[in-house]
Scaffold this active site. Structure first.
Site, PDB file in Angstrom:
ATOM      1  CG  HIS A 112     -57.754  -0.388 -42.446  1.00  0.00           C
ATOM      2  ND1 HIS A 112     -58.039   0.701 -41.656  1.00  0.00           N
ATOM      3  CD2 HIS A 112     -56.418  -0.317 -42.726  1.00  0.00           C
ATOM      4  CE1 HIS A 112     -56.923   1.402 -41.456  1.00  0.00           C
ATOM      5  NE2 HIS A 112     -55.931   0.797 -42.083  1.00  0.00           N
ATOM      6  CG  HIS A 186     -54.775   3.335 -45.899  1.00  0.00           C
ATOM      7  ND1 HIS A 186     -53.407   3.502 -45.973  1.00  0.00           N
ATOM      8  CD2 HIS A 186     -55.017   2.717 -44.706  1.00  0.00           C
ATOM      9  CE1 HIS A 186     -52.841   2.990 -44.893  1.00  0.00           C
ATOM     10  NE2 HIS A 186     -53.807   2.514 -44.101  1.00  0.00           N
ATOM     11  CD  GLU A 321     -54.623   5.673 -42.445  1.00  0.00           C
ATOM     12  OE1 GLU A 321     -55.519   4.848 -42.159  1.00  0.00           O
ATOM     13  OE2 GLU A 321     -53.421   5.510 -42.137  1.00  0.00           O
TER      14      GLU A 321
END
Length: 356
Positions: A112, A186, A321
């Protein structure tokens, strides 16, 4: 909350960062009374209030009431993820003959965007209103070398709420050097507004999914969902399918996998997934231009962080996502994630809310 005559966006203080930066929360409200709250820290969606079948509103995303817990947002609640959503194996990739080492923050992999990532920085916010929608544009410039990525990346994320209770997320980016880009959001959804998501019904428009190894890196196979708990092409109760014995469910401790979305030729936005809460009647449909969606069933939420009025406990929410595939810079047969100078990264996802 009740319907109003016009859309609106308001700004209020939300806290102060250790460096003295003042964080604001922007409240978007449409004519149906739906509200979306967005922070200019991390471009975080902190609240989404939508009605059930009786018109009763509830906040359907996890988040915090103060800025301090967001500074240790290990679950990435509500945040924009960048430069690269999901994992890159060992934080390494090669591009145009040069090797790059990214931050390893999910040992042994990069996750991420790295140790800082887009979720831990301030964005410049510009709210706007239209006749039939309200929104906010958030921009930032990610410098060359940030978390190990090459090139300066200039990014804009636009959240727009219309009067049909659809929340659009539009991403735009340009670069001065070739670099991997895979932006997503997210948010953790619980359409009941409380309890867990085991009674939620999920449909994902995908014939294939990406199996992963013990480190959650795709093996490279685009596996058929037939005969597995990953066959979510028909509405499926999460609590039923997640208990089916399967090696991939064991590895992920539940669902934490990317699904290869079915595409309709010539259609800009494809239906990726539908989530229903049969108790409240709330429904969320996710439409996207992206080739994949990561379905995560909240397997690592452990109640250690206390959110808005309750602990963020095990499987208290789920994520959808929309994104390109994990580890794409290292897997040539995956859809391309390299953005080059002169190109424009542009993609859209829409979360549409209703009740039945």
């Amino acid at each position: 909350m009740t319907p109003v005559d016009s859309v609106s966006v308001t700004q209020a203080p939300f806290g102060i960062l250790p460096d003295g930066s003042h964080v604001s929360v922007f409240t978007l409200r449409n004519r149906q009374g739906m509200q979306v709250k967005v922070l200019d820290f991390g471009a975080i969606i902190s609240e989404i209030h939508v009605p059930d079948r009786d018109g009763t509103f509830a906040d359907v995303v996890l988040g915090f009431e103060r800025i301090e817990p967001y500074l240790a947002n290990s679950a990435y609640l509500g945040a924009v993820i960048g430069r690269f959503g999901n994992r890159i194996a060992e934080g390494r990739f090669s591009l145009d003959g040069k090797d790059y080492q990214l931050a390893v923050n999910n040992a042994p992999n990069h996750l991420h965007g790295g140790t800082q990532g887009f979720h831990q920085v301030m964005w410049r916010a510009e709210p706007f209103t239209k006749e039939d929608a309200v929104g906010i544009a958030l921009t930032r410039s990610s410098p060359d070398g940030e978390d190990g990525y090459p090139g300066q990346l200039d990014v804009t994320v636009v959240y727009e709420l219309d009067n049909d209770n659809a929340l659009s997320l539009r991403y735009h980016a340009v670069t001065d050097q070739a670099t991997p880009v895979n932006l997503t959001n997210h948010s953790y959804f619980n359409l009941a507004g409380q309890g867990d998501i085991l009674g939620h019904e999920v449909t994902i428009n995908a014939d294939r999914y990406l199996p992963v190894d013990a480190g959650s890196i795709p093996t490279g196979e685009l596996a058929q969902v037939n005969g597995t708990p990953f066959d979510l092409r028909q509405s499926t109760v999460v609590g039923d399918s997640i208990t089916v014995p399967h090696e991939q469910i064991r590895i992920g401790r539940g669902y934490d996998h990317n699904f290869v979305l079915n595409q309709t030729p010539g259609q800009l936005l494809n239906l990726a997934a539908t989530v229903r809460d049969p108790v409240s009647g709330r429904v969320m449909q996710a439409y996207t231009q992206e080739p994949g969606v990561q379905f995560y069933s909240g397997n690592f939420l452990d109640g250690s962080q206390y959110g808005k009025l309750r602990a963020n406990s095990y499987r208290s929410a789920l994520c959808l996502e929309t994104q390109h595939f994990p580890d794409a810079p290292n897997q040539a047969h995956f859809p391309n994630t390299i953005l080059r100078p002169g190109q424009v990264y542009r993609t859209e996802t829409v979360y549409r809310f209703s009740a039945e």
